[in-house]
Design a protein around this motif. Sequence first.
Motif, mmCIF file in Angstrom:
data_model
loop_
_atom_site.group_PDB
_atom_site.id
_atom_site.type_symbol
_atom_site.label_atom_id
_atom_site.label_comp_id
_atom_site.label_asym_id
_atom_site.label_seq_id
_atom_site.Cartn_x
_atom_site.Cartn_y
_atom_site.Cartn_z
ATOM 1 N N LYS A 15 -0.322 51.204 9.823
ATOM 2 C CA LYS A 15 -1.877 50.347 10.677
ATOM 3 C C LYS A 15 -2.610 49.394 10.533
ATOM 4 C CE LYS A 15 -5.960 52.503 11.196
ATOM 5 N NZ LYS A 15 -6.707 53.752 11.256
ATOM 6 N N LYS A 16 -2.270 49.212 8.429
ATOM 7 C CA LYS A 16 -3.212 47.884 8.181
ATOM 8 C C LYS A 16 -1.993 47.177 8.481
ATOM 9 C CE LYS A 16 -5.294 46.362 4.127
ATOM 10 N NZ LYS A 16 -4.311 44.724 3.982
ATOM 11 N N ALA A 17 -1.114 47.215 8.425
ATOM 12 C CA ALA A 17 0.378 46.030 8.779
ATOM 13 C C ALA A 17 0.312 45.983 9.962
ATOM 14 C CB ALA A 17 1.022 46.605 7.891
ATOM 15 N N LEU A 18 0.318 46.782 10.946
ATOM 16 C CA LEU A 18 0.291 45.912 12.367
ATOM 17 C C LEU A 18 -1.106 45.346 12.112
ATOM 18 C CD1 LEU A 18 1.630 49.193 13.622
ATOM 19 C CD2 LEU A 18 2.545 46.991 14.384
ATOM 20 N N LYS A 19 -2.040 46.139 11.711
ATOM 21 C CA LYS A 19 -3.561 45.496 11.989
ATOM 22 C C LYS A 19 -3.313 43.757 11.529
ATOM 23 C CE LYS A 19 -7.494 48.894 13.232
ATOM 24 N NZ LYS A 19 -8.088 49.220 12.784
ATOM 25 N N ASP A 20 -2.500 43.825 10.772
ATOM 26 C CA ASP A 20 -2.557 42.525 9.991
ATOM 27 C C ASP A 20 -1.781 41.076 10.250
ATOM 28 O OD1 ASP A 20 -4.437 43.488 8.054
ATOM 29 O OD2 ASP A 20 -2.766 43.440 6.220
ATOM 30 N N SER A 21 -0.971 41.996 11.329
ATOM 31 C CA SER A 21 -0.370 40.735 11.999
ATOM 32 C C SER A 21 -0.047 40.430 13.248
ATOM 33 C CB SER A 21 1.478 41.844 12.102
ATOM 34 O OG SER A 21 1.252 42.559 13.455
ATOM 35 N N ILE A 22 -1.374 40.710 13.678
ATOM 36 C CA ILE A 22 -2.005 39.797 14.810
ATOM 37 C C ILE A 22 -3.411 39.326 14.607
ATOM 38 C CG2 ILE A 22 -4.076 40.764 16.398
ATOM 39 C CD1 ILE A 22 -3.288 43.537 16.391
ATOM 40 N N ASP A 23 -3.273 37.568 15.291
ATOM 41 C CA ASP A 23 -3.463 36.831 15.156
ATOM 42 C C ASP A 23 -4.816 36.837 15.378
ATOM 43 O OD1 ASP A 23 -4.534 34.424 14.222
ATOM 44 O OD2 ASP A 23 -3.378 33.370 15.302
ATOM 45 N N LEU A 24 -6.155 37.576 14.886
ATOM 46 C CA LEU A 24 -7.327 37.294 15.942
ATOM 47 C C LEU A 24 -8.171 36.316 15.594
ATOM 48 C CD1 LEU A 24 -8.566 40.711 13.896
ATOM 49 C CD2 LEU A 24 -7.685 40.739 15.797
ATOM 50 N N THR A 25 -8.102 34.372 15.033
ATOM 51 C CA THR A 25 -8.730 33.408 15.049
ATOM 52 C C THR A 25 -7.929 33.293 16.438
ATOM 53 O OG1 THR A 25 -6.752 32.682 14.256
ATOM 54 C CG2 THR A 25 -8.566 33.394 13.098
ATOM 55 N N GLY A 26 -6.678 33.552 17.444
ATOM 56 C CA GLY A 26 -6.122 33.345 18.509
ATOM 57 C C GLY A 26 -5.733 32.026 18.627
ATOM 58 N N VAL B 42 4.770 44.570 8.525
ATOM 59 C CA VAL B 42 5.103 43.404 10.487
ATOM 60 C C VAL B 42 5.286 41.777 10.358
ATOM 61 C CG1 VAL B 42 4.471 43.746 12.472
ATOM 62 C CG2 VAL B 42 3.933 45.819 10.614
ATOM 63 N N GLY B 43 6.721 41.597 11.088
ATOM 64 C CA GLY B 43 7.319 40.447 11.582
ATOM 65 C C GLY B 43 7.304 39.762 10.622
ATOM 66 N N ILE B 44 9.153 40.193 9.833
ATOM 67 C CA ILE B 44 9.253 39.466 8.950
ATOM 68 C C ILE B 44 10.547 38.864 9.508
ATOM 69 C CG2 ILE B 44 8.675 41.027 6.861
ATOM 70 C CD1 ILE B 44 11.193 42.508 6.883
ATOM 71 N N VAL B 45 11.312 39.528 10.787
ATOM 72 C CA VAL B 45 12.190 39.069 11.215
ATOM 73 C C VAL B 45 11.806 37.910 12.638
ATOM 74 C CG1 VAL B 45 15.034 39.334 12.291
ATOM 75 C CG2 VAL B 45 14.176 40.954 10.557
ATOM 76 N N PRO B 46 12.137 36.750 12.406
ATOM 77 C CA PRO B 46 11.308 35.844 13.105
ATOM 78 C C PRO B 46 12.309 35.961 14.461
ATOM 79 C CG PRO B 46 11.203 34.086 11.087
ATOM 80 C CD PRO B 46 11.993 36.139 11.169
ATOM 81 N N ASN B 47 13.761 36.210 14.508
ATOM 82 C CA ASN B 47 14.058 36.209 16.004
ATOM 83 C C ASN B 47 13.787 37.259 16.603
ATOM 84 O OD1 ASN B 47 14.974 33.913 15.629
ATOM 85 N ND2 ASN B 47 16.938 33.720 14.967
ATOM 86 N N ALA B 48 13.781 38.430 16.513
ATOM 87 C CA ALA B 48 13.433 39.800 17.018
ATOM 88 C C ALA B 48 12.434 40.056 17.634
ATOM 89 C CB ALA B 48 13.432 40.800 15.599
#
Length: 238
Positions: free
Chosen positions: A224-235, A23-29
């Motif tokens: 689900k894992k790919a979506l979770k991994d895309s969230i920056d949990l460190t803020g 998830v999150g591979i096209v920065p401009n989208a």
Amino acid sequence: MTSSFKRPDGRKVDELREFEAKVGIVPNADGSAMYRSGETIAIAAVYGPKKMHPQHSQNPEKGTLRCTYNMNSFSVSERIRPGPSRRSTEISKITEWALEPVLMLDKFQNMVVDVHINIIQADAGTRCAGINAAAMALAHAGIPMKDMVSSVSVGKLDKTIVVDLSKEEEDYEEGEGPTDIPISMTHSGDITHFQLDGKIDSKQLMEAVELAKKSCEQIYEVQKKALKDSIDLTGGED
Ligand code: UDP
């Protein structure tokens, strides 16, 4: 499931090709994702919600989902003609139908959510890979969703029900010839897309749907894992 049928790549009848999601591979989208199954790779990029133009296409009741499926010329060894085709128009439409039931578009009156799906490498199952990538990209874009959608192709080869057909298997002409059944479903088990190319009796069809359900469960876990991994949990902190 017991069968003496041998798949050309040695997989078990209920075994998916090696698959992965990012998830999150096209920065401009506004949201984006990649889904790969074996040699098939789909990339989806979401833009919007934004004002729908032209104005006469606006829906004052709810937002519009607009999917554009494109198989790149170089995605198969026999180069295909670039640009829209009957096939790409059909797949764009079924992708919208597969995803719309989970989207909460009522807050986006007169707006459009654009989903561009590009198949950069194709070895069958591209519509399902595109739907898997698009569902993740929509979630990544923050479009409110009731559920996730997962998609897989099941089929019948020489009387045997198999999952995630490769191009070689789709072209298998022994016996009654191949039957290809792309299916998309929500995590709660509602089927949002179903197509059938070939012949199958009702008993084997039930078996095929059960196999699709089991396989979509596995795909859902990876989405689900790919979506979770895309969230920056460190803020954003190190
Ligand atoms: N294909 C191709 N040229 C085309 C269309 C399709 O080589 O113009 C190949 C490609 O590998 C594709 C497969 O045929 O994945 C099966 O196409 P189909 O229309 O059944 O859709 P898909 O299984 O990709 O959803």
